[in-house]
Design a protein around this motif. Sequence first.
Motif, mmCIF file in Angstrom:
data_model
loop_
_atom_site.group_PDB
_atom_site.id
_atom_site.type_symbol
_atom_site.label_atom_id
_atom_site.label_comp_id
_atom_site.label_asym_id
_atom_site.label_seq_id
_atom_site.Cartn_x
_atom_site.Cartn_y
_atom_site.Cartn_z
ATOM 1 N N VAL A 119 0.835 -1.209 0.000
ATOM 2 C CA VAL A 119 0.000 0.000 0.000
ATOM 3 C C VAL A 119 0.867 1.254 0.000
ATOM 4 C CG1 VAL A 119 -1.644 1.329 1.398
ATOM 5 C CG2 VAL A 119 -2.017 -1.104 1.022
ATOM 6 N N ILE A 120 1.914 1.279 0.802
ATOM 7 C CA ILE A 120 2.804 2.439 0.832
ATOM 8 C C ILE A 120 3.499 2.615 -0.514
ATOM 9 C CG2 ILE A 120 4.965 3.310 1.847
ATOM 10 C CD1 ILE A 120 3.947 2.265 4.535
ATOM 11 N N PHE A 121 3.932 1.520 -1.129
ATOM 12 C CA PHE A 121 4.570 1.590 -2.444
ATOM 13 C C PHE A 121 3.612 2.164 -3.483
ATOM 14 C CE2 PHE A 121 5.426 -0.417 -6.566
ATOM 15 C CZ PHE A 121 6.707 0.077 -6.803
ATOM 16 N N LEU A 122 2.379 1.662 -3.512
ATOM 17 C CA LEU A 122 1.397 2.155 -4.472
ATOM 18 C C LEU A 122 1.032 3.612 -4.210
ATOM 19 C CD1 LEU A 122 -0.916 -0.979 -4.692
ATOM 20 C CD2 LEU A 122 0.831 -0.252 -6.327
ATOM 21 N N LEU A 123 0.940 3.987 -2.942
ATOM 22 C CA LEU A 123 0.652 5.374 -2.583
ATOM 23 C C LEU A 123 1.807 6.296 -2.985
ATOM 24 C CD1 LEU A 123 -1.444 7.182 -1.198
ATOM 25 C CD2 LEU A 123 -0.221 6.803 0.942
ATOM 26 N N ALA A 124 3.040 5.830 -2.779
ATOM 27 C CA ALA A 124 4.207 6.627 -3.183
ATOM 28 C C ALA A 124 4.220 6.803 -4.695
ATOM 29 C CB ALA A 124 5.499 5.965 -2.711
ATOM 30 N N ASN A 125 3.858 5.774 -5.421
ATOM 31 C CA ASN A 125 3.800 5.869 -6.874
ATOM 32 C C ASN A 125 2.718 6.863 -7.303
ATOM 33 O OD1 ASN A 125 4.538 5.126 -9.518
ATOM 34 N ND2 ASN A 125 2.671 3.899 -9.624
ATOM 35 N N TYR A 126 1.561 6.818 -6.660
ATOM 36 C CA TYR A 126 0.487 7.762 -6.975
ATOM 37 C C TYR A 126 0.934 9.185 -6.673
ATOM 38 C CZ TYR A 126 -4.006 10.120 -6.915
ATOM 39 O OH TYR A 126 -5.029 10.993 -7.148
ATOM 40 N N LEU A 127 1.613 9.366 -5.553
ATOM 41 C CA LEU A 127 2.125 10.684 -5.188
ATOM 42 C C LEU A 127 3.145 11.181 -6.215
ATOM 43 C CD1 LEU A 127 2.115 12.887 -2.992
ATOM 44 C CD2 LEU A 127 3.985 11.674 -1.906
ATOM 45 N N LEU A 128 4.002 10.282 -6.693
ATOM 46 C CA LEU A 128 4.967 10.652 -7.731
ATOM 47 C C LEU A 128 4.250 11.103 -8.996
ATOM 48 C CD1 LEU A 128 7.918 10.676 -8.866
ATOM 49 C CD2 LEU A 128 7.453 8.348 -9.626
ATOM 50 N N MET A 129 3.217 10.377 -9.386
ATOM 51 C CA MET A 129 2.459 10.746 -10.577
ATOM 52 C C MET A 129 1.827 12.122 -10.408
ATOM 53 S SD MET A 129 -0.956 9.031 -12.227
ATOM 54 C CE MET A 129 -1.981 9.769 -10.967
ATOM 55 N N ARG A 130 1.201 12.372 -9.261
ATOM 56 C CA ARG A 130 0.549 13.667 -9.027
ATOM 57 C C ARG A 130 1.564 14.807 -9.014
ATOM 58 N NH1 ARG A 130 -4.712 14.132 -9.762
ATOM 59 N NH2 ARG A 130 -4.626 15.856 -8.313
ATOM 60 N N LEU A 131 2.708 14.592 -8.370
ATOM 61 C CA LEU A 131 3.743 15.630 -8.323
ATOM 62 C C LEU A 131 4.315 15.899 -9.715
ATOM 63 C CD1 LEU A 131 5.636 14.769 -5.039
ATOM 64 C CD2 LEU A 131 4.367 16.853 -5.526
ATOM 65 N N TRP A 132 4.551 14.829 -10.460
ATOM 66 C CA TRP A 132 5.063 14.992 -11.825
ATOM 67 C C TRP A 132 4.086 15.813 -12.662
ATOM 68 C CZ3 TRP A 132 9.472 13.028 -14.376
ATOM 69 C CH2 TRP A 132 9.485 13.226 -15.748
ATOM 70 N N ASN A 133 2.831 15.422 -12.629
ATOM 71 C CA ASN A 133 1.823 16.098 -13.442
ATOM 72 C C ASN A 133 1.565 17.529 -12.974
ATOM 73 O OD1 ASN A 133 1.540 13.874 -15.079
ATOM 74 N ND2 ASN A 133 -0.189 13.059 -13.937
ATOM 75 N N TRP A 134 1.855 17.818 -11.722
ATOM 76 C CA TRP A 134 1.659 19.164 -11.202
ATOM 77 C C TRP A 134 2.847 20.076 -11.544
ATOM 78 C CZ3 TRP A 134 3.455 20.895 -5.925
ATOM 79 C CH2 TRP A 134 3.016 22.172 -5.635
#
Length: 144
Positions: free
Chosen positions: A34-49
């Motif tokens: 869950v932490i790995f998937l959440l970190a990946n989602y956070l990376l995607m959001r930060l990249w796109n932002w």
Amino acid sequence: MEHKKEFEKAVEKKVERTVKKVVKVIAMVILGVVIFLLANYLLMRLWNWLMPDLFGVGTVTYWQALGIFILAKLLFGFGGGGGKSKGGSSHKKKIKSSNKCRSWRRDFNEWKHYDQFWKEEGEEAFKTYVRKIKNENHDTTEEN
């Protein structure tokens, strides 16, 4: 009969501890995923932002962000800072290195007299030392 009950209780406790350990391991694995998937989602959001505005690059999907995350981990390491090494744990190294300066720390109380020494003898002793150095350098320059 009594030995049988004691044996059953001992086996029951052992099974209970084993089940608790297995449940903890499974919970840790799930939490890690869950932490790995959440970190990946956070990376995607930060990249796109950030990245499109800063560098003019396109946005990424979740799976592309996962690829970037894995690539970054492969290129820059997985963190952790080393763990155990040949010389033992890093905690032991810190203790060993702190023991190296123990003699200096023991004598540190003597430094409280430094200001008084400098006022009484320091300036004159320093000037004498400088004159001595200049004379030694003068003698070596005459030989050359």
